[in-house]
Motif scaffolding. Structure first.
Motif, PDB file in Angstrom:
ATOM      1  N   GLU A 204       5.992 -38.422  16.314  1.00  0.00           N
ATOM      2  CA  GLU A 204       6.887 -38.412  15.158  1.00  0.00           C
ATOM      3  C   GLU A 204       6.389 -37.371  14.158  1.00  0.00           C
ATOM      4  OE1 GLU A 204       7.802 -41.301  11.329  1.00  0.00           O
ATOM      5  OE2 GLU A 204       7.150 -42.201  13.226  1.00  0.00           O
ATOM      6  N   VAL A 205       7.262 -36.463  13.754  1.00  0.00           N
ATOM      7  CA  VAL A 205       6.875 -35.365  12.874  1.00  0.00           C
ATOM      8  C   VAL A 205       7.736 -35.373  11.621  1.00  0.00           C
ATOM      9  CG1 VAL A 205       6.522 -32.876  12.656  1.00  0.00           C
ATOM     10  CG2 VAL A 205       6.250 -33.978  14.895  1.00  0.00           C
ATOM     11  N   GLU A 206       7.088 -35.292  10.456  1.00  0.00           N
ATOM     12  CA  GLU A 206       7.790 -35.228   9.174  1.00  0.00           C
ATOM     13  C   GLU A 206       7.365 -33.952   8.440  1.00  0.00           C
ATOM     14  OE1 GLU A 206       8.105 -39.751   7.627  1.00  0.00           O
ATOM     15  OE2 GLU A 206       6.065 -38.979   7.828  1.00  0.00           O
ATOM     16  N   PHE A 207       8.345 -33.246   7.885  1.00  0.00           N
ATOM     17  CA  PHE A 207       8.075 -32.038   7.107  1.00  0.00           C
ATOM     18  C   PHE A 207       8.411 -32.272   5.643  1.00  0.00           C
ATOM     19  CE2 PHE A 207       8.246 -30.055  11.270  1.00  0.00           C
ATOM     20  CZ  PHE A 207       7.288 -29.055  11.165  1.00  0.00           C
ATOM     21  N   TYR A 208       7.541 -31.772   4.766  1.00  0.00           N
ATOM     22  CA  TYR A 208       7.764 -31.815   3.329  1.00  0.00           C
ATOM     23  C   TYR A 208       7.448 -30.433   2.757  1.00  0.00           C
ATOM     24  CZ  TYR A 208       7.543 -36.886   4.012  1.00  0.00           C
ATOM     25  OH  TYR A 208       7.760 -38.167   4.451  1.00  0.00           O
ATOM     26  N   THR A 209       8.039 -30.133   1.605  1.00  0.00           N
ATOM     27  CA  THR A 209       7.708 -28.893   0.915  1.00  0.00           C
ATOM     28  C   THR A 209       7.162 -29.222  -0.466  1.00  0.00           C
ATOM     29  OG1 THR A 209       9.964 -28.668   0.037  1.00  0.00           O
ATOM     30  CG2 THR A 209       9.477 -27.587   2.153  1.00  0.00           C
ATOM     31  N   SER A 210       6.317 -28.335  -0.974  1.00  0.00           N
ATOM     32  CA  SER A 210       5.705 -28.540  -2.282  1.00  0.00           C
ATOM     33  C   SER A 210       5.734 -27.240  -3.073  1.00  0.00           C
ATOM     34  CB  SER A 210       4.260 -29.013  -2.124  1.00  0.00           C
ATOM     35  OG  SER A 210       3.607 -29.080  -3.375  1.00  0.00           O
ATOM     36  N   GLY A 211       5.992 -27.368  -4.376  1.00  0.00           N
ATOM     37  CA  GLY A 211       5.954 -26.219  -5.258  1.00  0.00           C
ATOM     38  C   GLY A 211       4.622 -26.033  -5.961  1.00  0.00           C
ATOM     39  N   LEU A 212       3.641 -26.850  -5.616  1.00  0.00           N
ATOM     40  CA  LEU A 212       2.325 -26.753  -6.244  1.00  0.00           C
ATOM     41  C   LEU A 212       1.602 -25.487  -5.781  1.00  0.00           C
ATOM     42  CD1 LEU A 212       1.133 -30.458  -5.935  1.00  0.00           C
ATOM     43  CD2 LEU A 212       2.011 -29.303  -7.976  1.00  0.00           C
ATOM     44  N   PRO A 213       0.677 -24.979  -6.586  1.00  0.00           N
ATOM     45  CA  PRO A 213      -0.096 -23.803  -6.172  1.00  0.00           C
ATOM     46  C   PRO A 213      -0.899 -24.086  -4.912  1.00  0.00           C
ATOM     47  CG  PRO A 213      -0.379 -24.255  -8.528  1.00  0.00           C
ATOM     48  CD  PRO A 213       0.323 -25.435  -7.945  1.00  0.00           C
ATOM     49  N   ALA A 214      -1.118 -23.043  -4.107  1.00  0.00           N
ATOM     50  CA  ALA A 214      -1.877 -23.167  -2.871  1.00  0.00           C
ATOM     51  C   ALA A 214      -2.809 -21.964  -2.746  1.00  0.00           C
ATOM     52  CB  ALA A 214      -0.929 -23.239  -1.681  1.00  0.00           C
ATOM     53  N   PRO A 215      -3.841 -22.077  -1.899  1.00  0.00           N
ATOM     54  CA  PRO A 215      -4.792 -20.961  -1.764  1.00  0.00           C
ATOM     55  C   PRO A 215      -4.165 -19.675  -1.245  1.00  0.00           C
ATOM     56  CG  PRO A 215      -5.702 -22.987  -0.831  1.00  0.00           C
ATOM     57  CD  PRO A 215      -4.259 -23.256  -1.135  1.00  0.00           C
ATOM     58  N   HIS A 216      -3.035 -19.786  -0.533  1.00  0.00           N
ATOM     59  CA  HIS A 216      -2.388 -18.619   0.074  1.00  0.00           C
ATOM     60  C   HIS A 216      -0.897 -18.934   0.179  1.00  0.00           C
ATOM     61  CE1 HIS A 216      -1.148 -15.802   3.265  1.00  0.00           C
ATOM     62  NE2 HIS A 216      -2.197 -15.081   2.923  1.00  0.00           N
ATOM     63  N   PRO A 217      -0.014 -17.910   0.125  1.00  0.00           N
ATOM     64  CA  PRO A 217       1.429 -18.185   0.207  1.00  0.00           C
ATOM     65  C   PRO A 217       1.858 -18.907   1.476  1.00  0.00           C
ATOM     66  CG  PRO A 217       1.051 -15.951  -0.584  1.00  0.00           C
ATOM     67  CD  PRO A 217      -0.284 -16.494  -0.173  1.00  0.00           C
ATOM     68  N   ASN A 218       1.156 -18.676   2.585  1.00  0.00           N
ATOM     69  CA  ASN A 218       1.528 -19.325   3.850  1.00  0.00           C
ATOM     70  C   ASN A 218       0.560 -20.468   4.142  1.00  0.00           C
ATOM     71  OD1 ASN A 218       3.537 -17.360   4.224  1.00  0.00           O
ATOM     72  ND2 ASN A 218       2.137 -16.006   5.311  1.00  0.00           N
ATOM     73  N   THR A 219       0.651 -21.521   3.355  1.00  0.00           N
ATOM     74  CA  THR A 219      -0.295 -22.634   3.459  1.00  0.00           C
ATOM     75  C   THR A 219       0.405 -23.897   3.938  1.00  0.00           C
ATOM     76  OG1 THR A 219      -1.803 -21.779   1.771  1.00  0.00           O
ATOM     77  CG2 THR A 219      -1.821 -24.156   2.115  1.00  0.00           C
ATOM     78  N   VAL A 220      -0.312 -24.678   4.740  1.00  0.00           N
ATOM     79  CA  VAL A 220       0.200 -25.957   5.202  1.00  0.00           C
ATOM     80  C   VAL A 220      -0.915 -27.003   5.139  1.00  0.00           C
ATOM     81  CG1 VAL A 220      -0.322 -25.388   7.631  1.00  0.00           C
ATOM     82  CG2 VAL A 220       1.348 -27.180   7.119  1.00  0.00           C
ATOM     83  N   LYS A 221      -0.538 -28.210   4.751  1.00  0.00           N
ATOM     84  CA  LYS A 221      -1.427 -29.361   4.869  1.00  0.00           C
ATOM     85  C   LYS A 221      -0.937 -30.187   6.044  1.00  0.00           C
ATOM     86  CE  LYS A 221      -3.325 -33.419   2.499  1.00  0.00           C
ATOM     87  NZ  LYS A 221      -3.369 -34.206   1.243  1.00  0.00           N
ATOM     88  N   ILE A 222      -1.831 -30.438   6.997  1.00  0.00           N
ATOM     89  CA  ILE A 222      -1.477 -31.184   8.201  1.00  0.00           C
ATOM     90  C   ILE A 222      -2.234 -32.501   8.192  1.00  0.00           C
ATOM     91  CG2 ILE A 222      -1.440 -31.165  10.719  1.00  0.00           C
ATOM     92  CD1 ILE A 222      -1.488 -28.124  10.635  1.00  0.00           C
ATOM     93  N   GLU A 223      -1.488 -33.596   8.274  1.00  0.00           N
ATOM     94  CA  GLU A 223      -2.082 -34.933   8.362  1.00  0.00           C
ATOM     95  C   GLU A 223      -1.637 -35.554   9.676  1.00  0.00           C
ATOM     96  OE1 GLU A 223      -1.991 -36.865   4.123  1.00  0.00           O
ATOM     97  OE2 GLU A 223      -0.204 -35.578   4.356  1.00  0.00           O
ATOM     98  N   LEU A 224      -2.605 -36.036  10.453  1.00  0.00           N
ATOM     99  CA  LEU A 224      -2.324 -36.535  11.801  1.00  0.00           C
ATOM    100  C   LEU A 224      -2.885 -37.936  11.992  1.00  0.00           C
ATOM    101  CD1 LEU A 224      -3.283 -33.368  13.900  1.00  0.00           C
ATOM    102  CD2 LEU A 224      -1.038 -33.976  12.978  1.00  0.00           C
ATOM    103  N   TRP A 225      -2.195 -38.700  12.841  1.00  0.00           N
ATOM    104  CA  TRP A 225      -2.634 -40.047  13.193  1.00  0.00           C
ATOM    105  C   TRP A 225      -2.469 -40.267  14.691  1.00  0.00           C
ATOM    106  CZ3 TRP A 225       0.209 -38.772   8.950  1.00  0.00           C
ATOM    107  CH2 TRP A 225      -0.296 -39.145   7.682  1.00  0.00           C
ATOM    108  N   HIS A 226      -3.418 -40.989  15.275  1.00  0.00           N
ATOM    109  CA  HIS A 226      -3.297 -41.489  16.637  1.00  0.00           C
ATOM    110  C   HIS A 226      -3.984 -42.848  16.670  1.00  0.00           C
ATOM    111  CE1 HIS A 226      -2.917 -41.334  21.058  1.00  0.00           C
ATOM    112  NE2 HIS A 226      -4.046 -42.015  21.035  1.00  0.00           N
TER     113      HIS A 226
END
Length: 229
Positions: A91-113
């Motif tokens: 199951e995959v969920e995508f969200y977007t954020s307007g907060l500042p990030a270290p680089h313009p092409n940044t992603v936070k990945i959270e995973l569970w198993h």
């Protein structure tokens, strides 16, 4: 102008229109999967900057999912990654954020198993190259260009000496090492980029050391469809 490799100029072999938005994204997904140690049951991805603005049009979402499925950058299955993820029970969920990030092409990945969980924050920095800045809220600096050993351990005197001695005895050279801790005498994380792939005997001896909690090997040159060590 200095550059690390030919990817800095022409980019890697890949599926998708952009090395930053697809090849780099797929690599970040693979690093996250190897950090978890298996195919995730559930993934939550938060996109920042230009990733957030254009991820669907550039196929960043499909590339990230493909990476989580352990697909390399030129895997022909990436355009249909959503379908393959569903078939794998992910199951995959995508969200977007307007907060500042270290680089313009940044992603936070959270995973569970099951009861296992992990997170990382990384960026696609151009030409398919990536930089991981955080793993489970510990500061790191991982490029994915070299085999990388990531250890969770207690912040105790002598732990790092034992770890580096064990690695040295195996004949593998440490090219770069970074250590971060959340509190004195609490949990710490050490990431080491290495000149060679850690062998099974080394990993066995490292796991036997006092205060070592968990070990993962991040190696993007490893064959696909094999869970991380």
């Amino acid at each position: 102008m200095r550059f690390k490799d030919v990817f800095s100029i022409i980019g890697p072999s890949m599926t998708g229109p952009s090395s930053s938005h697809t090849a780099g994204a797929a690599r970040l997904g693979r690093i996250a999967r190897q950090w978890l140690g298996c195919t995730p049951d559930r993934a939550r991805l938060t996109l920042y900057g230009s990733f957030a603005d254009t991820y669907q049009g550039h196929g960043t979402d499909l590339a990230l999912i493909g990476g989580l499925l352990d697909y390399v950058t030129d895997d022909p299955r990436i355009p249909d990654a959503e379908q393959y993820a569903e078939e794998a029970g992910m199951e995959v969920e995508f969200y977007t954020s307007g907060l500042p990030a270290p680089h313009p092409n940044t992603v936070k990945i959270e995973l569970w198993h099951g009861e296992r969980a992990c997170s990382l924050i990384g960026a696609s920095i151009g030409g398919g190259s990536v930089s991981v800045h955080s793993m489970n809220d510990f500061r790191v600096q991982i490029s994915g260009e070299f085999p990388t050993l990531v250890l969770r351990h207690a912040d105790k005197a002598g732990v790092l000496a034992s770890v580096t001695s064990t690695i040295s005895s195996s004949g593998v050279n440490i090219g770069y090492m970074q250590v971060d801790r959340k509190a004195r005498d609490g949990e710490a994380l050490t990431a080491m980029e290495m000149d060679g792939v850690p062998n099974p005997d080394m990993l066995k001896h490292l796991r036997e050391l006092d205060h070592v909690l968990d070990i993962r090997v991040i190696d993007l040159k490893r064959g696909v469809d094999s869970d991380a060590v």
